[in-house]
Write a protein that holds these residues in place. Structure first.
Motif, PDB file in Angstrom:
ATOM      1  N   MET A 244     -97.063  68.313  23.553  1.00  0.00           N
ATOM      2  CA  MET A 244     -95.699  68.573  24.008  1.00  0.00           C
ATOM      3  C   MET A 244     -95.456  67.695  25.229  1.00  0.00           C
ATOM      4  N   VAL A 245     -94.366  66.952  25.240  1.00  0.00           N
ATOM      5  CA  VAL A 245     -94.015  66.133  26.380  1.00  0.00           C
ATOM      6  C   VAL A 245     -92.837  66.794  27.083  1.00  0.00           C
ATOM      7  N   ILE A 246     -93.054  67.151  28.331  1.00  0.00           N
ATOM      8  CA  ILE A 246     -92.015  67.785  29.138  1.00  0.00           C
ATOM      9  C   ILE A 246     -91.551  66.713  30.114  1.00  0.00           C
ATOM     10  N   ASP A 247     -90.504  65.982  29.716  1.00  0.00           N
ATOM     11  CA  ASP A 247     -90.127  64.786  30.456  1.00  0.00           C
ATOM     12  C   ASP A 247     -88.816  64.897  31.232  1.00  0.00           C
ATOM     13  N   THR A 248     -88.144  66.021  31.172  1.00  0.00           N
ATOM     14  CA  THR A 248     -86.898  66.191  31.917  1.00  0.00           C
ATOM     15  C   THR A 248     -86.909  67.542  32.616  1.00  0.00           C
ATOM     16  N   PRO A 249     -86.120  67.664  33.675  1.00  0.00           N
ATOM     17  CA  PRO A 249     -86.027  68.976  34.328  1.00  0.00           C
ATOM     18  C   PRO A 249     -85.534  70.061  33.368  1.00  0.00           C
ATOM     19  N   GLU A 250     -84.644  69.696  32.447  1.00  0.00           N
ATOM     20  CA  GLU A 250     -84.139  70.669  31.475  1.00  0.00           C
ATOM     21  C   GLU A 250     -85.259  71.153  30.557  1.00  0.00           C
ATOM     22  N   ALA A 251     -86.120  70.237  30.128  1.00  0.00           N
ATOM     23  CA  ALA A 251     -87.243  70.630  29.262  1.00  0.00           C
ATOM     24  C   ALA A 251     -88.189  71.561  30.009  1.00  0.00           C
ATOM     25  N   GLY A 252     -88.445  71.267  31.285  1.00  0.00           N
ATOM     26  CA  GLY A 252     -89.295  72.134  32.089  1.00  0.00           C
ATOM     27  C   GLY A 252     -88.685  73.512  32.272  1.00  0.00           C
ATOM     28  N   ALA A 253     -87.366  73.544  32.503  1.00  0.00           N
ATOM     29  CA  ALA A 253     -86.669  74.824  32.673  1.00  0.00           C
ATOM     30  C   ALA A 253     -86.703  75.632  31.380  1.00  0.00           C
ATOM     31  N   ASN A 254     -86.523  74.950  30.243  1.00  0.00           N
ATOM     32  CA  ASN A 254     -86.564  75.648  28.951  1.00  0.00           C
ATOM     33  C   ASN A 254     -87.949  76.235  28.689  1.00  0.00           C
ATOM     34  N   LEU A 255     -89.003  75.481  29.037  1.00  0.00           N
ATOM     35  CA  LEU A 255     -90.364  75.987  28.852  1.00  0.00           C
ATOM     36  C   LEU A 255     -90.609  77.188  29.756  1.00  0.00           C
ATOM     37  N   ALA A 256     -90.186  77.093  31.013  1.00  0.00           N
ATOM     38  CA  ALA A 256     -90.359  78.208  31.943  1.00  0.00           C
ATOM     39  C   ALA A 256     -89.615  79.446  31.453  1.00  0.00           C
ATOM     40  N   LYS A 257     -88.405  79.242  30.931  1.00  0.00           N
ATOM     41  CA  LYS A 257     -87.615  80.353  30.395  1.00  0.00           C
ATOM     42  C   LYS A 257     -88.326  80.997  29.196  1.00  0.00           C
ATOM     43  N   ALA A 258     -88.898  80.166  28.326  1.00  0.00           N
ATOM     44  CA  ALA A 258     -89.618  80.687  27.155  1.00  0.00           C
ATOM     45  C   ALA A 258     -90.846  81.486  27.585  1.00  0.00           C
TER      46      ALA A 258
END
Length: 70
Positions: free
Chosen positions: A10-24
């Motif tokens: 999994m590549v977490i390359d944007t702040p939005e992707a990081g936020a979505n992962l944290a939310k999940a």
């Protein structure tokens, strides 16, 4: 930042992707794992699978056409 999942990287390359992962992760910690409801049935009918996947039958007339698209 790359993180190994069970099946692929999994590549977490944007702040939005990081936020979505944290939310999940927060949702998982709050609600527990996703457990699907009772399975209503299993199908191998290509027309039904295309309908579920949202594939237009006008574009793909058979599953052999779908296999040739890459």
């Amino acid at each position: 930042m790359a993180t190994e999942s069970f099946y692929e990287t999994m590549v977490i390359d944007t702040p939005e992707a990081g936020a979505n992962l944290a939310k999940a992760i927060e949702h998982y910690e709050k609600s527990g794992p996703y457990i699907p409801k009772k399975v209503q049935g299993i199908t191998r009918d290509p027309e039904i699978m295309d309908k579920i996947m949202g594939v237009s039958p006008r574009i793909l007339k058979s599953t052999s056409d779908a296999r040739n698209i890459r």
